[in-house]
Write an enzyme that holds these catalytic residues in place. Structure first.
Site, mmCIF file in Angstrom:
data_model
loop_
_atom_site.group_PDB
_atom_site.id
_atom_site.type_symbol
_atom_site.label_atom_id
_atom_site.label_comp_id
_atom_site.label_asym_id
_atom_site.label_seq_id
_atom_site.Cartn_x
_atom_site.Cartn_y
_atom_site.Cartn_z
ATOM 1 N N LYS A 112 0.673 -1.165 0.045
ATOM 2 C CA LYS A 112 0.069 0.046 -0.079
ATOM 3 C C LYS A 112 0.876 1.201 -0.148
ATOM 4 O O LYS A 112 0.342 2.266 0.300
ATOM 5 C CB LYS A 112 -1.106 -0.050 1.221
ATOM 6 C CG LYS A 112 -1.905 -1.353 1.385
ATOM 7 C CD LYS A 112 -2.359 -1.777 -0.086
ATOM 8 C CE LYS A 112 -3.362 -1.076 -0.592
ATOM 9 N NZ LYS A 112 -3.725 -1.778 -1.920
ATOM 10 N N HIS B 121 7.200 -7.712 -1.807
ATOM 11 C CA HIS B 121 6.819 -6.834 -0.617
ATOM 12 C C HIS B 121 7.440 -7.444 0.613
ATOM 13 O O HIS B 121 7.376 -7.134 1.883
ATOM 14 C CB HIS B 121 5.302 -7.117 -0.003
ATOM 15 C CG HIS B 121 4.383 -6.429 -0.985
ATOM 16 N ND1 HIS B 121 4.625 -5.182 -1.566
ATOM 17 C CD2 HIS B 121 3.305 -6.786 -1.412
ATOM 18 C CE1 HIS B 121 3.428 -4.567 -2.090
ATOM 19 N NE2 HIS B 121 2.685 -5.518 -2.112
ATOM 20 N N SER C 40 -4.763 3.228 4.061
ATOM 21 C CA SER C 40 -4.966 2.360 2.577
ATOM 22 C C SER C 40 -5.128 0.802 2.768
ATOM 23 O O SER C 40 -5.945 0.169 2.038
ATOM 24 C CB SER C 40 -3.810 2.837 1.785
ATOM 25 O OG SER C 40 -3.882 2.348 0.352
ATOM 26 N N SER D 150 0.629 6.892 -16.723
ATOM 27 C CA SER D 150 0.465 6.371 -15.290
ATOM 28 C C SER D 150 -0.177 7.292 -14.334
ATOM 29 O O SER D 150 -0.202 6.955 -13.145
ATOM 30 C CB SER D 150 2.139 6.490 -14.934
ATOM 31 O OG SER D 150 2.589 7.714 -14.933
HETATM 32 P P1 A3P Z 1 -5.037 4.718 -1.406
HETATM 33 O O1 A3P Z 1 -5.559 3.548 -0.601
HETATM 34 O O2 A3P Z 1 -4.312 5.856 -0.191
HETATM 35 O O3 A3P Z 1 -5.702 5.603 -2.352
HETATM 36 P P2 A3P Z 1 -0.170 -0.388 -3.627
HETATM 37 O O4 A3P Z 1 0.115 -0.358 -5.256
HETATM 38 O O5 A3P Z 1 1.439 -0.551 -2.905
HETATM 39 O O6 A3P Z 1 -0.951 -1.277 -3.269
HETATM 40 O O7 A3P Z 1 -0.517 1.014 -3.138
HETATM 41 C C1 A3P Z 1 -1.944 1.362 -3.247
HETATM 42 C C2 A3P Z 1 -1.936 3.117 -3.029
HETATM 43 O O8 A3P Z 1 -1.314 3.638 -4.360
HETATM 44 C C3 A3P Z 1 -3.399 3.350 -2.987
HETATM 45 O O9 A3P Z 1 -3.535 4.306 -2.096
HETATM 46 C C4 A3P Z 1 -3.537 3.826 -4.592
HETATM 47 O O10 A3P Z 1 -4.475 4.654 -4.615
HETATM 48 C C5 A3P Z 1 -2.281 4.538 -4.834
HETATM 49 N N1 A3P Z 1 -1.921 4.822 -6.340
HETATM 50 C C6 A3P Z 1 -2.029 3.736 -7.005
HETATM 51 N N2 A3P Z 1 -1.739 4.175 -8.408
HETATM 52 C C7 A3P Z 1 -1.668 5.620 -8.047
HETATM 53 C C8 A3P Z 1 -1.170 6.856 -8.947
HETATM 54 N N3 A3P Z 1 -1.287 6.544 -10.375
HETATM 55 N N4 A3P Z 1 -1.311 7.952 -8.411
HETATM 56 C C9 A3P Z 1 -1.321 8.279 -7.367
HETATM 57 N N5 A3P Z 1 -1.538 7.186 -6.183
HETATM 58 C C10 A3P Z 1 -1.920 6.082 -6.854
#
Ligand code: A3P
Length: 284
Positions: free
Chosen positions: A42, A97, A127, A216
């Site tokens: 996250k 991870h 998150s 992205s």
């Molecule tokens: P939130 O739950 O705070 O919105 P992971 O990929 O490690 O699981 O992390 C997920 C977090 O990264 C989520 O946070 C998600 O919304 C955020 N995230 C994923 N893609 C993103 C992007 N392109 N820009 C900003 N945040 C992003």
């Protein structure tokens, strides 16, 4: 090898996560042109994979729009991704991870590059709470308070955030290691991508960079079925309970944690991270 703590044993019990194939992944051989995205869950893992995928194709979105994100940069520790990982043609993108103690030894003798993305742990916690409703691999909890307590105890999927983060930060100073913050990526995406390119020895033309940025963005990722996990819906993901790509902002913890929780968190942070320079943690 350092001692395996109780948290790590907890992680090892997870069926299909590290579980049964632990010996197999521990023998994995890193190559010098591999790029490993290393995160505590996250922290923006998928965003980083999308960026690295697009840097690799110089901004051309064909690859990210035709191959699922987990096949472009498979998780070394996930059993059913292992084959995709070995079948990849270099330079490979790889994700993990895992805490540093559990990485295959070959990582540390190869010149493989490690991008360690960290994020304000209060945002990681919040998150993760919402993600636990979407993904059954996460501990199922009755309340944010329960998740909060488990997170502080390290009684969650990848163990203690504090130990995980400190462990990987011990690579600071190595040429093959780049530590980045979700917050800087969010605040100044372009310069952070330039930093990543420099680390990887790549250059992008201005229009290629614009394309990386465009494809992205969180909206582009939500619209890309190869990145939004709709293909996994119904497996251990249940997207009826929330989107895979939730808010994508810094500081959302302020909307969810109580003052008492934030204070208890800060006390734990001070205690666990004492000795590390505060500039490593540029968030509030
Ligand atoms: P939130 O739950 O705070 O919105 P992971 O990929 O490690 O699981 O992390 C997920 C977090 O990264 C989520 O946070 C998600 O919304 C955020 N995230 C994923 N893609 C993103 C992007 N392109 N820009 C900003 N945040 C992003």
């Amino acid at each position: 090898a350092s001692e395996v703590s109780e948290e790590l044993l907890y992680l090892k019990k997870k069926e299909g996560y590290v579980g049964k194939h632990s010996r197999q992944y521990r023998d994995f051989v890193f190559k010098e042109d591999d790029v490993l995205t290393l995160t505590y869950p996250k922290s923006g893992t998928h965003w980083m994979i999308e960026i690295l995928s697009l840097i690799r194709t110089k901004g051309d979105p064909k690859w990210i729009q035709s191959v699922p994100i987990w096949d472009r940069s498979p998780w070394i520790e996930i059993l059913n991704m292992y084959e995709a990982l070995e079948a990849q043609e270099g330079p490979r993108l790889i994700t993990s991870h895992l805490p540093i103690q559990l990485l295959p030894k070959s990582l540390f003798t190869s010149k493989a590059k490690v991008i360690h993305l960290i994020r304000n742990p209060k945002d990681v916690l919040v998150s993760g709470y919402f993600f636990s409703k979407v993904c059954s691999s996460f501990e199922q909890v009755a309340s944010l308070q329960e998740h909060f307590e488990r997170f502080l105890q390290g009684n969650v999927l990848c163990g203690s955030w504090f130990e995980h983060t400190q462990g990987w930060m011990s690579m600071r100073g190595k040429e093959s290691y780049l530590m980045l913050h979700y917050e800087e990526l969010k605040r100044d995406t372009r310069s952070t991508i330039e930093k990543i390119c420099q680390f990887l020895g790549k250059t992008l033309e201005p229009e290629e960079m614009n394309s990386v940025l465009k494809h992205s963005s969180i909206q582009a990722m939500r619209d890309n079925k190869m990145s939004n996990y709709t293909l996994m819906d119904g497996s251990n993901f249940n997207l009826k309970n929330g989107p895979f790509l939730r808010k994508g902002v810094s500081g959302d913890w302020k909307n969810h944690l109580t003052v008492a929780q934030a204070e208890a968190f800060d006390r734990m942070f001070q205690e666990k991270m004492a000795g590390l320079p505060p500039e490593l943690f540029p968030w509030d």
